[in-house]
Design an enzyme around this catalytic site. Structure first.
Site, PDB file in Angstrom:
ATOM      1  NE  ARG A 175      -4.296  -1.327   0.177  1.00 36.21           N
ATOM      2  CZ  ARG A 175      -4.546  -2.287  -0.708  1.00 36.21           C
ATOM      3  NH1 ARG A 175      -3.672  -2.554  -1.653  1.00 36.21           N
ATOM      4  NH2 ARG A 175      -5.670  -2.978  -0.672  1.00 36.21           N
ATOM      5  CG  HIS A 201      -3.501  -0.088  -6.638  1.00 37.20           C
ATOM      6  ND1 HIS A 201      -3.687   0.478  -5.402  1.00 37.20           N
ATOM      7  CD2 HIS A 201      -3.698  -1.427  -6.445  1.00 37.20           C
ATOM      8  CE1 HIS A 201      -3.991  -0.453  -4.512  1.00 37.20           C
ATOM      9  NE2 HIS A 201      -4.008  -1.632  -5.131  1.00 37.20           N
TER      10      HIS A 201
HETATM   11  P1  NAP Z   1      -1.979 -11.777   4.435  1.00 35.15           P
HETATM   12  O1  NAP Z   1      -2.210 -13.131   3.867  1.00 35.15           O
HETATM   13  O2  NAP Z   1      -2.838 -11.315   5.556  1.00 35.15           O
HETATM   14  O3  NAP Z   1      -0.439 -11.727   4.876  1.00 35.15           O
HETATM   15  C1  NAP Z   1       0.100 -10.631   5.551  1.00 35.15           C
HETATM   16  C2  NAP Z   1       1.547 -10.939   5.917  1.00 35.15           C
HETATM   17  O4  NAP Z   1       2.149  -9.737   6.410  1.00 35.15           O
HETATM   18  C3  NAP Z   1       1.680 -11.980   7.016  1.00 35.15           C
HETATM   19  O5  NAP Z   1       2.782 -12.826   6.749  1.00 35.15           O
HETATM   20  C4  NAP Z   1       1.955 -11.137   8.249  1.00 35.15           C
HETATM   21  O6  NAP Z   1       2.755 -11.746   9.250  1.00 35.15           O
HETATM   22  C5  NAP Z   1       2.758 -10.006   7.656  1.00 35.15           C
HETATM   23  N1  NAP Z   1       2.709  -8.833   8.531  1.00 35.15           N
HETATM   24  C6  NAP Z   1       1.622  -8.078   8.848  1.00 35.15           C
HETATM   25  N2  NAP Z   1       1.971  -7.097   9.699  1.00 35.15           N
HETATM   26  C7  NAP Z   1       3.292  -7.248   9.920  1.00 35.15           C
HETATM   27  C8  NAP Z   1       4.234  -6.548  10.701  1.00 35.15           C
HETATM   28  N3  NAP Z   1       3.875  -5.483  11.454  1.00 35.15           N
HETATM   29  N4  NAP Z   1       5.509  -6.983  10.711  1.00 35.15           N
HETATM   30  C9  NAP Z   1       5.870  -8.063   9.968  1.00 35.15           C
HETATM   31  N5  NAP Z   1       5.039  -8.766   9.199  1.00 35.15           N
HETATM   32  C10 NAP Z   1       3.756  -8.361   9.175  1.00 35.15           C
HETATM   33  O7  NAP Z   1      -2.087 -10.673   3.304  1.00 35.15           O
HETATM   34  P2  NAP Z   1      -1.944 -10.877   1.721  1.00 35.15           P
HETATM   35  O8  NAP Z   1      -3.167 -11.488   1.173  1.00 35.15           O
HETATM   36  O9  NAP Z   1      -0.636 -11.521   1.446  1.00 35.15           O
HETATM   37  O10 NAP Z   1      -1.935  -9.350   1.227  1.00 35.15           O
HETATM   38  C11 NAP Z   1      -0.976  -8.421   1.687  1.00 35.15           C
HETATM   39  C12 NAP Z   1      -1.336  -7.034   1.203  1.00 35.15           C
HETATM   40  O11 NAP Z   1      -1.049  -6.880  -0.188  1.00 35.15           O
HETATM   41  C13 NAP Z   1      -2.803  -6.629   1.281  1.00 35.15           C
HETATM   42  O12 NAP Z   1      -3.178  -6.298   2.599  1.00 35.15           O
HETATM   43  C14 NAP Z   1      -2.863  -5.440   0.357  1.00 35.15           C
HETATM   44  O13 NAP Z   1      -2.553  -4.271   1.054  1.00 35.15           O
HETATM   45  C15 NAP Z   1      -1.739  -5.721  -0.641  1.00 35.15           C
HETATM   46  N6  NAP Z   1      -2.308  -6.000  -1.981  1.00 35.15           N
HETATM   47  C16 NAP Z   1      -1.935  -5.220  -3.021  1.00 35.15           C
HETATM   48  C17 NAP Z   1      -2.441  -5.466  -4.273  1.00 35.15           C
HETATM   49  C18 NAP Z   1      -2.064  -4.652  -5.462  1.00 35.15           C
HETATM   50  O14 NAP Z   1      -2.747  -4.739  -6.491  1.00 35.15           O
HETATM   51  N7  NAP Z   1      -0.996  -3.889  -5.394  1.00 35.15           N
HETATM   52  C19 NAP Z   1      -3.348  -6.521  -4.485  1.00 35.15           C
HETATM   53  C20 NAP Z   1      -3.711  -7.282  -3.402  1.00 35.15           C
HETATM   54  C21 NAP Z   1      -3.186  -7.021  -2.136  1.00 35.15           C
HETATM   55  P3  NAP Z   1       2.283 -13.095  10.017  1.00 35.15           P
HETATM   56  O15 NAP Z   1       2.505 -14.187   8.986  1.00 35.15           O
HETATM   57  O16 NAP Z   1       3.215 -13.186  11.146  1.00 35.15           O
HETATM   58  O17 NAP Z   1       0.847 -12.890  10.379  1.00 35.15           O
HETATM   59  C1  GLV Z   2      -5.867  -4.467  -4.265  1.00 33.92           C
HETATM   60  O1  GLV Z   2      -5.021  -3.696  -3.963  1.00 33.92           O
HETATM   61  C2  GLV Z   2      -6.522  -5.326  -3.335  1.00 33.92           C
HETATM   62  O2  GLV Z   2      -6.487  -5.072  -2.123  1.00 33.92           O
HETATM   63  O3  GLV Z   2      -7.125  -6.324  -3.795  1.00 33.92           O
END
Ligand code: NAP
Ligand code: GLV
Length: 303
Positions: A218, A266
């Protein structure tokens, strides 16, 4: 019982058709609900200000993977928040991260600059074995990104809050140790109070000199001025950014034209409505059956 869908109407029509087939007894409304008391589930990108109109609300579904656009602390205590889990999201993130990591690994920003100035000058290709890649966030997307990068031979590491075990990946909870061994940093963290502005001057200084950055988490996780300073001063060599704050950046912002930056609007992942509807239908079924709801967010943790 009814679903109220408040996002893009064309995508809503796809959800509507899927609901009519899978859950015909549940009403599905796009944009407005004739009976607010019947609304049990909201599918949306932002939370409406008049949430009190829906006193029987059970779950709020994000149409995206992130839930940082919701003020989680302000939502009614009994209402669950569910993030989007559909297979197209990690698949697209694999494509994006591979594209971005290889672009940086193979010096694409420099060669694009050379092309613009009519310069034909070959640099030295660095072996993948010598480029240590590190992923911040080891959830759905971090793990998918690492799996996609594995075939190229980069030494892989990841950092998360809890210690993970992932085959072929050195997992860290110690951020400084993780950064010290990372030549190409990929941020896939959720935005929370802890991760806001985490990509700042202090963090960049802990990377090896000349490191590379891919940011697809983000925008608010990145200190934009610190990035520009690190690039201009040589601490970072180049960056690929999919997210900024704000989006879009204001006209004339230096990141629009920075020669060491590739910017995308994005687009790393876009929820596919057919698969998104399948996820929401599955979660509503779980809610009705009293079984664990896939994608239910820990509201206190923020992701
Ligand atoms: P997720 O499955 O909830 O995984 C989050 C990971 O981040 C977990 O491994 C968590 O650690 C770690 N984490 C969270 N807070 C932390 C901290 N303070 N210090 C260290 N590690 C931390 O999320 P996801 O599905 O992979 O998605 C991640 C993010 O990608 C989304 O929230 C969104 O903002 C972004 N995203 C971007 C796009 C885009 O188009 N650019 C698309 C989709 C998502 P633990 O394993 O220890 O819980
Ligand atoms: C995109 O950034 C999403 O959160 O799916």
């Amino acid at each position: 019982m009814a679903v109220l869908y408040l996002s893009d109407p064309a995508r809503g029509a796809v959800f509507h058709a899927a609901f009519a087939k899978a859950l015909p007894d549940i009403a599905f409304h796009i944009g407005e609900a004739p009976d607010p008391l019947a609304v049990c589930w909201l599918v949306t990108w932002t939370v409406p200000t008049d949430l009190k109109r829906y006193p029987n609300l059970r779950l709020i579904f994000s149409v995206g993977a992130g839930v940082d656009q919701f003020d989680l602390a302000a939502l009614p205590p009994g209402v669950g928040v569910v993030r989007m889990l559909e297979p197209g999201i990690p698949q697209q993130m694999q494509e994006y991260v591979t594209l971005a990591a290889l672009a940086l690994h193979r010096d694409l920003p420099a060669y694009l600059g050379q092309q613009r100035s009519g310069l034909w000058k070959a640099g030295r290709n660095m072996p993948a074995e010598d480029r240590r890649v590190g992923v911040m966030g080891l959830g759905v997307l971090g793990q998918a990104a690492l799996a996609a990068l594995r075939p190229f031979g980069f030494p892989l590491a990841g950092w998360a809050r809890s210690l993970r075990q992932i085959d072929g990946v050195e997992c860290f909870t110690d951020l400084d140790a993780f950064l010290a061994r990372t030549d190409l940093l990929i941020c896939l963290l959720p935005l929370t109070a802890e991760t806001e502005a985490i990509l700042d001057a202090g963090l960049f200084a802990k990377l090896p000199r000349g490191a590379l950055l891919v940011h697809a988490g983000r925008g608010r996780q990145l200190d934009h001025a610190a990035l520009i300073e690190a690039l201009d001063e040589g601490q970072l060599s180049a960056a690929v950014l999919d997210v900024t704050a704000p989006e879009p950046l204001p006209h004339g912002h230096p990141l629009w034209s920075h020669p060491q930056v590739i910017l995308t609007p994005h687009v790393a992942c876009q929820t596919r409505p057919v698969d998104g509807a399948r996820h929401v239908i599955g979660a509503i079924r779980a809610d009705l059956a009293g079984t664990p709801i896939p994608g239910l967010v820990d509201r206190r943790r923020g992701y």
